[in-house]
Write a protein that holds these residues in place. Sequence first.
Motif, mmCIF file in Angstrom:
data_model
loop_
_atom_site.group_PDB
_atom_site.id
_atom_site.type_symbol
_atom_site.label_atom_id
_atom_site.label_comp_id
_atom_site.label_asym_id
_atom_site.label_seq_id
_atom_site.Cartn_x
_atom_site.Cartn_y
_atom_site.Cartn_z
ATOM 1 N N ALA A 1 41.588 36.571 82.727
ATOM 2 C CA ALA A 1 42.780 36.492 83.573
ATOM 3 C C ALA A 1 43.973 37.249 82.996
ATOM 4 C CB ALA A 1 43.167 35.028 83.781
ATOM 5 N N ASN A 2 44.040 37.357 81.661
ATOM 6 C CA ASN A 2 45.277 37.860 81.036
ATOM 7 C C ASN A 2 45.144 39.169 80.264
ATOM 8 O OD1 ASN A 2 46.743 35.531 81.897
ATOM 9 N ND2 ASN A 2 45.854 34.372 80.205
ATOM 10 N N GLN A 3 43.941 39.500 79.812
ATOM 11 C CA GLN A 3 43.790 40.693 78.983
ATOM 12 C C GLN A 3 43.799 41.964 79.846
ATOM 13 O OE1 GLN A 3 43.716 40.891 75.588
ATOM 14 N NE2 GLN A 3 44.164 38.678 75.627
ATOM 15 N N PRO A 4 44.285 43.078 79.296
ATOM 16 C CA PRO A 4 44.270 44.341 80.052
ATOM 17 C C PRO A 4 42.835 44.792 80.323
ATOM 18 C CG PRO A 4 44.920 44.719 77.773
ATOM 19 C CD PRO A 4 44.914 43.239 77.972
ATOM 20 N N LEU A 5 42.665 45.535 81.399
ATOM 21 C CA LEU A 5 41.327 45.974 81.806
ATOM 22 C C LEU A 5 40.657 46.841 80.747
ATOM 23 C CD1 LEU A 5 41.970 46.818 85.573
ATOM 24 C CD2 LEU A 5 40.889 44.776 84.597
ATOM 25 N N THR A 6 41.448 47.626 80.018
ATOM 26 C CA THR A 6 40.847 48.471 78.973
ATOM 27 C C THR A 6 40.198 47.625 77.889
ATOM 28 O OG1 THR A 6 43.038 48.575 77.924
ATOM 29 C CG2 THR A 6 42.412 50.407 79.356
ATOM 30 N N ALA B 1 36.538 35.327 74.389
ATOM 31 C CA ALA B 1 37.309 34.227 73.793
ATOM 32 C C ALA B 1 38.058 34.704 72.556
ATOM 33 C CB ALA B 1 36.380 33.072 73.432
ATOM 34 N N THR B 2 37.442 35.596 71.789
ATOM 35 C CA THR B 2 38.096 36.115 70.592
ATOM 36 C C THR B 2 39.375 36.855 70.950
ATOM 37 O OG1 THR B 2 35.973 36.303 69.450
ATOM 38 C CG2 THR B 2 37.802 37.608 68.583
ATOM 39 N N LEU B 3 39.339 37.596 72.064
ATOM 40 C CA LEU B 3 40.556 38.283 72.509
ATOM 41 C C LEU B 3 41.676 37.291 72.803
ATOM 42 C CD1 LEU B 3 39.240 41.025 74.982
ATOM 43 C CD2 LEU B 3 40.245 41.380 72.726
ATOM 44 N N ALA B 4 41.349 36.245 73.550
ATOM 45 C CA ALA B 4 42.363 35.252 73.910
ATOM 46 C C ALA B 4 42.855 34.491 72.684
ATOM 47 C CB ALA B 4 41.799 34.285 74.948
ATOM 48 N N LEU B 5 41.944 34.124 71.798
ATOM 49 C CA LEU B 5 42.337 33.381 70.595
ATOM 50 C C LEU B 5 43.187 34.235 69.667
ATOM 51 C CD1 LEU B 5 38.998 31.495 69.878
ATOM 52 C CD2 LEU B 5 41.183 30.453 70.519
ATOM 53 N N HIS B 6 42.901 35.542 69.635
ATOM 54 C CA HIS B 6 43.678 36.430 68.782
ATOM 55 C C HIS B 6 45.155 36.405 69.178
ATOM 56 C CE1 HIS B 6 45.278 40.250 67.208
ATOM 57 N NE2 HIS B 6 44.405 40.060 66.222
ATOM 58 N N ASP B 7 45.424 36.291 70.486
ATOM 59 C CA ASP B 7 46.810 36.202 70.947
ATOM 60 C C ASP B 7 47.489 34.930 70.454
ATOM 61 O OD1 ASP B 7 46.540 38.586 72.231
ATOM 62 O OD2 ASP B 7 46.278 37.737 74.240
ATOM 63 N N GLU B 8 46.704 33.902 70.182
ATOM 64 C CA GLU B 8 47.242 32.640 69.667
ATOM 65 C C GLU B 8 47.265 32.619 68.144
ATOM 66 O OE1 GLU B 8 48.494 30.492 71.632
ATOM 67 O OE2 GLU B 8 47.713 31.214 73.548
ATOM 68 N N GLY B 9 46.747 33.676 67.529
ATOM 69 C CA GLY B 9 46.678 33.711 66.075
ATOM 70 C C GLY B 9 45.532 32.902 65.508
ATOM 71 N N LEU B 10 44.508 32.662 66.324
ATOM 72 C CA LEU B 10 43.395 31.825 65.908
ATOM 73 C C LEU B 10 42.088 32.639 65.852
ATOM 74 C CD1 LEU B 10 44.137 28.663 68.077
ATOM 75 C CD2 LEU B 10 44.755 29.049 65.680
ATOM 76 N N ARG B 11 41.140 32.107 65.148
ATOM 77 C CA ARG B 11 39.797 32.676 65.100
ATOM 78 C C ARG B 11 38.832 31.743 65.794
ATOM 79 N NH1 ARG B 11 39.434 34.350 58.709
ATOM 80 N NH2 ARG B 11 40.528 36.355 58.839
ATOM 81 N N PRO B 12 37.775 32.292 66.422
ATOM 82 C CA PRO B 12 36.786 31.407 67.036
ATOM 83 C C PRO B 12 35.983 30.697 65.965
ATOM 84 C CG PRO B 12 36.047 33.681 67.119
ATOM 85 C CD PRO B 12 37.459 33.714 66.599
ATOM 86 N N PRO B 13 35.435 29.525 66.277
ATOM 87 C CA PRO B 13 34.597 28.835 65.294
ATOM 88 C C PRO B 13 33.338 29.626 65.011
ATOM 89 C CG PRO B 13 34.410 27.787 67.429
ATOM 90 C CD PRO B 13 35.508 28.807 67.545
ATOM 91 N N ARG B 14 32.742 29.394 63.848
ATOM 92 C CA ARG B 14 31.513 30.086 63.498
ATOM 93 C C ARG B 14 30.388 29.671 64.434
ATOM 94 N NH1 ARG B 14 31.381 29.812 56.870
ATOM 95 N NH2 ARG B 14 33.317 31.012 56.507
ATOM 96 N N SER B 15 29.531 30.644 64.715
ATOM 97 C CA SER B 15 28.405 30.368 65.619
ATOM 98 C C SER B 15 27.485 29.331 64.973
ATOM 99 C CB SER B 15 27.634 31.644 65.886
ATOM 100 O OG SER B 15 28.486 32.627 66.463
#
Length: 202
Positions: free
Chosen positions: A158-163, A188-202
């Motif tokens: 919804a929020n990230q640029p198309l590129t 999810a990593t893109l969205a979390l990066h904007d929050e300054g967070l990392r996704p949990p380990r797989s």
Amino acid sequence: MKLYADTPVRRTRQLFADVFVLLWVATWVWAARQVHDTVALLTTPANSLTAAGDSVHGALTGAGDQAARIPVVGEDFASWLERAAGSGTSLRAAGTSMASTVEAVALWLALVTALVPIVIVAGVWLWVRVRFVRSATTAQRFIDSSDDLDLFALRALANQPLTALAGISDDPAGAWRRGEPEVVRALATLALHDEGLRPPRS
């Protein structure tokens, strides 16, 4: 409570900003102290005036006491000296008043010198930090495991640029609907990066 970002670059910027604000506050407190001390030097003439008034009052009062012992004219002469000693009292009061005024001016100038720049910079810094802490703390509660990444993947769509989305998949929305784990995690990593967070380990 999430005080700092997980991502190294953003965390470094936050730490740098914290140190900068501390140095900024210390610098302006020092500058305010210098302003106060410089203005307070003007109390020296006022203190000299007070001391002069004390000297005049003491000298004339003492002379009046001695003059009172003179026969015939002593009482009149002592009365005149006592009235003259009042000028010393006025001089002392003027010096005391001047010193108080200078101290008040020095204090207010110091406060203005320090508070204006500190409040401006610290206010902006605090707003940014509180905004991050609230956002990151809230986001952190939603990512206990990889199963929670779907929400952030949707936010990325919804929020990230198309590129940015095109760099992940030719059909990111379709891949998200199909639940493709690699694409979901990348989004999810893109969205979390904007929050300054990392996704949990797989």
